[in-house]
Write an enzyme that holds these catalytic residues in place. Structure first.
Site, PDB file in Angstrom:
ATOM      1  N   CYS A 213       0.857  -1.189   0.000  1.00 46.99           N
ATOM      2  CA  CYS A 213       0.000   0.000   0.000  1.00 46.99           C
ATOM      3  C   CYS A 213       0.895   1.242   0.000  1.00 46.99           C
ATOM      4  O   CYS A 213       1.730   1.392   0.898  1.00 46.99           O
ATOM      5  CB  CYS A 213      -0.866  -0.026   1.261  1.00 46.99           C
ATOM      6  SG  CYS A 213      -1.809   1.482   1.519  1.00 46.99           S
ATOM      7  N   HIS A 214       0.769   2.077  -1.005  1.00 50.03           N
ATOM      8  CA  HIS A 214       1.609   3.281  -1.026  1.00 50.03           C
ATOM      9  C   HIS A 214       0.991   4.452  -1.767  1.00 50.03           C
ATOM     10  O   HIS A 214       1.540   5.550  -1.752  1.00 50.03           O
ATOM     11  CB  HIS A 214       2.950   2.965  -1.703  1.00 50.03           C
ATOM     12  CG  HIS A 214       2.815   2.822  -3.188  1.00 50.03           C
ATOM     13  ND1 HIS A 214       2.418   1.643  -3.770  1.00 50.03           N
ATOM     14  CD2 HIS A 214       2.979   3.703  -4.199  1.00 50.03           C
ATOM     15  CE1 HIS A 214       2.348   1.806  -5.075  1.00 50.03           C
ATOM     16  NE2 HIS A 214       2.680   3.050  -5.365  1.00 50.03           N
ATOM     17  N   ARG A 215      -0.144   4.246  -2.455  1.00 46.45           N
ATOM     18  CA  ARG A 215      -0.711   5.324  -3.276  1.00 46.45           C
ATOM     19  C   ARG A 215      -1.009   6.562  -2.445  1.00 46.45           C
ATOM     20  O   ARG A 215      -1.594   6.450  -1.360  1.00 46.45           O
ATOM     21  CB  ARG A 215      -2.035   4.879  -3.887  1.00 46.45           C
ATOM     22  CG  ARG A 215      -1.898   3.842  -4.899  1.00 46.45           C
ATOM     23  CD  ARG A 215      -1.714   4.434  -6.256  1.00 46.45           C
ATOM     24  NE  ARG A 215      -1.512   3.331  -7.171  1.00 46.45           N
ATOM     25  CZ  ARG A 215      -1.098   3.458  -8.408  1.00 46.45           C
ATOM     26  NH1 ARG A 215      -0.847   4.644  -8.890  1.00 46.45           N
ATOM     27  NH2 ARG A 215      -0.936   2.424  -9.164  1.00 46.45           N
TER      28      ARG A 215
END
Ligand code: UD1
Length: 363
Positions: A213-215
């Site tokens: 998860c990084h957006r």
């Protein structure tokens, strides 16, 4: 015969993977003695700079050393993209390439495309035509603008080419398959042979969930990040969870004091590509907001739960491999529990998309 000169612009992790496949095809082309030969100069913008986010990929995937690293680093969008633009323009003017080659949808992609187009060097865009139809994503702005200044647009899927057609972009559009599929074929084998990550982490084969998860849309919105982390901790009550965590996400979790929220999940540093592929191959389910990993899940036969409200890779959802669940904790847990394999997808090509990039650049 004079060589064809290609200036490749990369800067962020997913671009290293895609560019690696084309660079390998260039090396093979030159070794086979086919004329004209190709000279590739790689510019690294420095958008990603941690060893685990950058150098490790060059080493592991055999990407040629960049001729320059602009060392742009992190910062506001305008500030960093502006510094990239200025640096790339200087290199283009000095090196006079026949083509500038850009990948994907990051700020480095946009900077490369814009710098080249303004000084009349034709731009070739690998992974053209993808749309989320969500203009709040920086990636969507980057894709739209890059596609509209590109002379050659390499689409991975028919849906991507149809998006371009709707925007009136028809010239120079080629559906070539997905260079990420090329990478999955080559590095799928290598990962099985070389990576010890499953044993090192003591993970039970086909019984754990892999999370990334990084957006910006997820990490910069505290309510969304809370929902996702609560969802992950719910999944961790059902099965082991391993979460190689992007530096952006780690920083946000610390800032917001959310350390307790992903309880039960095993947070590890970002991993090299070969280990990532291996973690994907052995997972029971993958939860991600990454574009590339949604497809890698399919390439390795693993169902995916996408932590977003829309996806560019619509065929993965249509074929039943991928569920879109947004940032809602309950939906995340339910989707992970019921995730199953879908139908075969007749897209993404034959593992030779990178060769097709060269064919078109040379013609
Ligand atoms: C960028 C891309 C995104 C892509 C992702 C892959 C844009 C707008 N976004 O997002 O599309 O999916 O790369 O990883 O281009 N950081 C480090 N070390 C690094 C790199 C980043 O600590 O090596 C931290 C910095 O605090 C930085 C933050 O991560 O501010 C975000 O980095 P940035 O490159 O702006 O965006 P990504 O989230 O990586």
């Amino acid at each position: 015969m004079a060589p064809v000169r290609i200036l490749t612009v990369v800067g962020a992790r997913p671009q290293f993977v895609k560019a690696a496949m084309v660079s390998r095809a260039i090396v093979r082309h030159n070794e086979a003695g086919v004329q004209p030969s190709i000279v590739e100069d790689i510019i690294h913008t420095g958008q990603h700079y941690d060893r685990v986010m950058s150098q490790i990929f060059f080493d592991e995937m055999g990407i040629p050393r960049p001729v320059v690293n602009l060392g742009v680093g992190s910062g506001l969008h305008g500030e960093t993209t502006g510094r990239m633009l200025a640096g790339i323009e200087v290199e283009i003017l000095a090196r006079k390439p026949d083509w500038t080659l850009v990948y994907g949808d990051t700020n480095s992609t946009l900077a490369g495309a814009l710098a080249a187009a303004k000084v009349h060097v034709p731009v070739a865009h690998v992974e053209a035509g993808l749309r989320s139809f969500n203009k709040r994503m920086p990636e969507e702005i980057n894709r739209l603008l890059t596609d509209h200044v590109s002379a050659l647009l390499f689409c991975p899927t028919k849906a991507a080419a149809a998006n371009l057609a709707r925007e009136g972009v028809a010239e120079g559009v080629h559906i070539i398959g997905d260079v990420m599929y090329d990478a999955a074929v080559v590095f799928g084998e290598i990962a099985r042979e070389r990576s010890a990550v499953i044993a090192d982490l003591g993970l039970p084969s086909k019984q754990y969930a892999l999370v990334t998860c990084h957006r910006a849309e997820n990490t910069d919105d505290s309510a969304r990040l809370a929902g996702i982390l609560d969802g992950i901790s719910g999944v961790a009550r059902e099965m082991p969870v391993v979460f190689p965590i992007h530096p952006r996400t780690r920083k946000r979790i610390a800032q917001l004091g959310f350390e307790e929220r992903a309880k039960g999940a095993r947070l590890i540093d970002p991993v090299p590509f070969v280990d990532m592929v291996r973690l994907e191959q052995e997972a029971r389910v993958i939860l991600t907001d990454s574009g590339g990993i949604q497809k890698e899940a399919y390439f390795h036969g693993v169902p995916c739960v996408t932590l977003r409200d829309e996806t560019e890779w619509v065929e993965t959802v249509e074929a039943g491999w991928n569920q879109l669940v947004g940032a809602d904790a309950d939906r995340i847990v339910n989707a992970a529990k019921k995730a199953v394999e879908g139908a075969p997808i007749a897209e993404y090509g034959d593992g030779r998309a990178s060769e097709k990039v060269l064919t078109h650049l040379l013609s």
